[in-house]
Design a protein around this motif. Structure first.
Motif, mmCIF file in Angstrom:
data_model
loop_
_atom_site.group_PDB
_atom_site.id
_atom_site.type_symbol
_atom_site.label_atom_id
_atom_site.label_comp_id
_atom_site.label_asym_id
_atom_site.label_seq_id
_atom_site.Cartn_x
_atom_site.Cartn_y
_atom_site.Cartn_z
ATOM 1 N N MET A 48 0.814 -1.208 0.000
ATOM 2 C CA MET A 48 0.000 0.000 0.000
ATOM 3 C C MET A 48 0.851 1.263 0.000
ATOM 4 N N SER A 49 1.996 1.233 0.652
ATOM 5 C CA SER A 49 2.866 2.407 0.659
ATOM 6 C C SER A 49 3.398 2.704 -0.742
ATOM 7 N N VAL A 50 3.735 1.648 -1.498
ATOM 8 C CA VAL A 50 4.213 1.838 -2.870
ATOM 9 C C VAL A 50 3.084 2.354 -3.761
ATOM 10 N N VAL A 51 1.889 1.776 -3.621
ATOM 11 C CA VAL A 51 0.739 2.239 -4.400
ATOM 12 C C VAL A 51 0.450 3.708 -4.109
ATOM 13 N N GLY A 52 0.469 4.075 -2.838
ATOM 14 C CA GLY A 52 0.220 5.460 -2.474
ATOM 15 C C GLY A 52 1.260 6.397 -3.044
ATOM 16 N N SER A 53 2.520 5.996 -3.004
ATOM 17 C CA SER A 53 3.595 6.853 -3.531
ATOM 18 C C SER A 53 3.466 7.026 -5.044
ATOM 19 N N ILE A 54 3.130 5.942 -5.754
ATOM 20 C CA ILE A 54 2.978 6.018 -7.212
ATOM 21 C C ILE A 54 1.860 6.984 -7.586
ATOM 22 N N TRP A 55 0.704 6.818 -6.961
ATOM 23 C CA TRP A 55 -0.432 7.677 -7.298
ATOM 24 C C TRP A 55 -0.266 9.086 -6.761
ATOM 25 N N LEU A 56 0.494 9.249 -5.709
ATOM 26 C CA LEU A 56 0.783 10.605 -5.225
ATOM 27 C C LEU A 56 1.586 11.379 -6.262
ATOM 28 N N TRP A 57 2.482 10.686 -6.962
ATOM 29 C CA TRP A 57 3.235 11.320 -8.047
ATOM 30 C C TRP A 57 2.359 11.535 -9.275
ATOM 31 N N LEU A 58 1.536 10.535 -9.636
ATOM 32 C CA LEU A 58 0.680 10.660 -10.810
ATOM 33 C C LEU A 58 -0.322 11.802 -10.682
ATOM 34 N N LEU A 59 -0.797 12.057 -9.458
ATOM 35 C CA LEU A 59 -1.831 13.064 -9.235
ATOM 36 C C LEU A 59 -1.278 14.397 -8.751
ATOM 37 N N ASN A 60 0.042 14.535 -8.705
ATOM 38 C CA ASN A 60 0.626 15.788 -8.242
ATOM 39 C C ASN A 60 0.206 16.934 -9.163
ATOM 40 N N PRO A 61 -0.416 17.997 -8.647
ATOM 41 C CA PRO A 61 -0.917 19.076 -9.518
ATOM 42 C C PRO A 61 0.182 19.888 -10.183
ATOM 43 N N SER A 62 1.417 19.787 -9.707
ATOM 44 C CA SER A 62 2.506 20.585 -10.272
ATOM 45 C C SER A 62 3.205 19.879 -11.421
ATOM 46 N N PHE A 63 3.488 18.578 -11.265
ATOM 47 C CA PHE A 63 4.239 17.874 -12.305
ATOM 48 C C PHE A 63 3.701 16.468 -12.585
ATOM 49 N N GLY A 64 2.537 16.149 -12.076
ATOM 50 C CA GLY A 64 1.984 14.818 -12.291
ATOM 51 C C GLY A 64 1.470 14.616 -13.705
ATOM 52 N N PRO A 65 1.619 13.425 -14.267
ATOM 53 C CA PRO A 65 1.155 13.157 -15.641
ATOM 54 C C PRO A 65 -0.357 13.321 -15.812
ATOM 55 N N ILE A 66 -1.135 12.879 -14.833
ATOM 56 C CA ILE A 66 -2.595 12.950 -14.981
ATOM 57 C C ILE A 66 -3.094 14.397 -15.007
ATOM 58 N N PRO A 67 -2.702 15.274 -14.081
ATOM 59 C CA PRO A 67 -3.121 16.677 -14.204
ATOM 60 C C PRO A 67 -2.626 17.337 -15.481
ATOM 61 N N TYR A 68 -1.448 16.921 -15.962
ATOM 62 C CA TYR A 68 -0.904 17.498 -17.199
ATOM 63 C C TYR A 68 -1.794 17.151 -18.391
ATOM 64 N N VAL A 69 -2.221 15.879 -18.476
ATOM 65 C CA VAL A 69 -3.091 15.454 -19.572
ATOM 66 C C VAL A 69 -4.442 16.157 -19.480
ATOM 67 N N ILE A 70 -4.983 16.258 -18.265
ATOM 68 C CA ILE A 70 -6.273 16.936 -18.087
ATOM 69 C C ILE A 70 -6.182 18.400 -18.503
ATOM 70 N N GLN A 71 -5.066 19.029 -18.155
ATOM 71 C CA GLN A 71 -4.871 20.431 -18.528
ATOM 72 C C GLN A 71 -4.753 20.587 -20.037
ATOM 73 N N LYS A 72 -4.102 19.654 -20.725
ATOM 74 C CA LYS A 72 -3.973 19.706 -22.173
ATOM 75 C C LYS A 72 -5.329 19.539 -22.860
ATOM 76 N N LEU A 73 -6.263 18.897 -22.195
ATOM 77 C CA LEU A 73 -7.602 18.733 -22.750
ATOM 78 C C LEU A 73 -8.465 19.970 -22.534
#
Length: 313
Positions: free
Chosen positions: A139-164
Motif C-alpha cells: 500500500m505504501s508503494v501504491v500510495g507513492s505512485i499515485w501521489l506522483w501521478l496526481l501531483n498538480p505541479s508535475f503529475g502526468p494525470i493533471p498534465y493530460v487533463i490540462q492539455k484537454l
C-alpha cells in the motif's frame, strides 16, 4: 465327559465377542487430553493476538487515561462523548462511503476483466498475470505512485487533463476530490483480487448450463444473468466481505496520500483510531472508535453470510 468340538468353538467365539465389547466400552469411557494438547499452541496464539487485545480495548473504553497511564474509571462517559460528537458521525459517513465506493469499483472492474479474459484463451492467461501486478504492490508503494501521478505541479494525470482544456484543480488537495480519488486508487489496487476469484468461480460452472440456455434461445445477457451471476454470487459475496473488512481497516494508503486531509475529508474511522492512539491525551474515546469498527466488521460478516446463505440454500 468331553465337550463336543462344535460347542467349544461356539463358546470361544462368544467369549471373544464379549471381550471385544468390554474393550470398546473401556475405550469409549477413557478420556484423553491428547487432542486438546495438539490445539493448545493455536488457541494460545489466537488468544494473544486476537482475544486479549480485543478484551483490553473494551476494558480501556471504560477508562480515563492520561496518555497510557490510567487515571480512573470513566463508565459510559467515553461512549457518550464519541456517539454525541458530530465529527464522529461525519467520519462514519466518510468511512462507509469509502468502503461502498471502493467495493463497487473493485467488483465492476474485476467482473469485467474476468468476463473478458475468461474467453481470451492463452492470451487471457498472460494478461491475468499482468493485471495482477497492482495487487502485488504494498500500500505504501501504491500510495507513492499515485501521489506522483496526481501531483498538480508535475503529475502526468493533471498534465493530460490540462492539455484537454480542463482545470485539474488541486487534485488530492481539493476536499471535494480527495475522497473520490482515494476510492479510485483503492479500487485499482484491489480489483485483481476480484478478477481472480470470479475467474475461478466461472471456470467451475458446468458448460451444460450454457448449452441449455442456448437451446432455449437465450442470448449473452441471459447467460450472464441466470447462469454466470447466479453461480458465482456466493463467491462474490465472500470476496466482498473480505474486501469490505480490509477497506474499513485500511490506513496506509490514506496516510501516504492525504494524511486524513484536506480538512478531514478522507479521515476514516480506522485512521481516526490510529491518530487518536498516537496523539490523544485520553485514549478512552479512541478505544470506543475501535470498538465501533469491530462492530461494523461483525455486522458485515453477518450480512454477507445471510445473503450468500440464501443463494446457496
Amino acid at each position: 465327559m468331553s465337550i463336543p468340538p462344535l460347542q467349544l468353538s461356539t463358546d470361544q467365539s462368544g467369549t471373544n465377542l464379549a471381550s471385544d465389547v468390554v474393550d470398546a466400552t473401556d475405550d469409549a469411557n477413557r478420556f484423553s487430553w491428547a487432542p486438546f494438547l495438539w490445539f493448545t499452541p493455536a488457541i494460545l496464539i489466537l488468544f494473544l493476538v486476537t482475544l486479549y487485545p480485543t478484551i483490553f480495548v473494551i476494558w480501556l473504553s471504560f477508562q480515563k487515561t492520561k496518555y497510557y497511564d490510567l487515571v480512573g474509571f470513566a463508565g459510559l462517559a467515553n461512549y457518550v462523548e464519541v456517539l454525541s460528537s458530530s465529527e464522529f458521525w461525519d467520519t462514519t459517513i466518510i468511512s462507509l462511503t469509502y468502503v461502498a465506493g471502493s467495493l463497487a469499483g473493485a467488483i465492476i472492474l474485476g467482473m469485467a476483466s474476468a468476463l473478458v479474459l475468461n474467453r481470451a484463451g492463452v492470451t487471457g492467461s498472460a494478461l491475468r498475470v499482468f493485471i495482477l501486478f497492482p495487487w502485488t504492490l504494498s500500500m505504501s508503494v501504491v500510495g507513492s505512485i499515485w501521489l506522483w501521478l496526481l501531483n498538480p505541479s508535475f503529475g502526468p494525470i493533471p498534465y493530460v487533463i490540462q492539455k484537454l482544456g480542463i482545470d485539474p484543480g488541486l487534485m488530492l488537495g481539493d476536499p471535494g476530490m480527495a475522497l473520490p480519488l482515494i476510492i479510485i486508487v483503492t479500487a485499482w489496487w484491489s480489483f485483481p483480487y476480484v478478477m481472480v476469484m470470479a475467474t475461478a468461480a466461472m471456470q467451475s460452472i458446468p458448460k451444460e448450463l450454457y448449452e441449455a440456455v442456448e437451446i432455449d434461445g437465450g442470448g449473452a445477457f441471459v447467460k450472464f444473468r441466470y447462469v454466470t451471476l447466479t453461480e458465482i454470487l456466493p463467491t462474490l459475496g465472500s470476496t466482498a466481505l473480505t474486501l469490505s473488512i480490509m477497506y474499513l481497516t485500511l490506513m496506509t494508503l490514506i496516510i501516504v496520500m492525504t494524511g486524513g486531509g484536506p480538512l478531514g475529508s478522507t479521515t476514516t474511522l480506522s485512521f481516526e483510531a490510529f491518530r487518536g492512539t498516537v496523539q490523544a491525551v485520553n485514549i478512552g474515546p479512541t478505544a470506543v472508535v475501535s470498538i465501533v469498527v469491530l462492530i461494523v466488521n461483525v455486522a458485515l460478516g453477518v450480512l454477507y453470510t445471510r445473503l450468500t446463505g440464501r443463494v446457496t440454500g
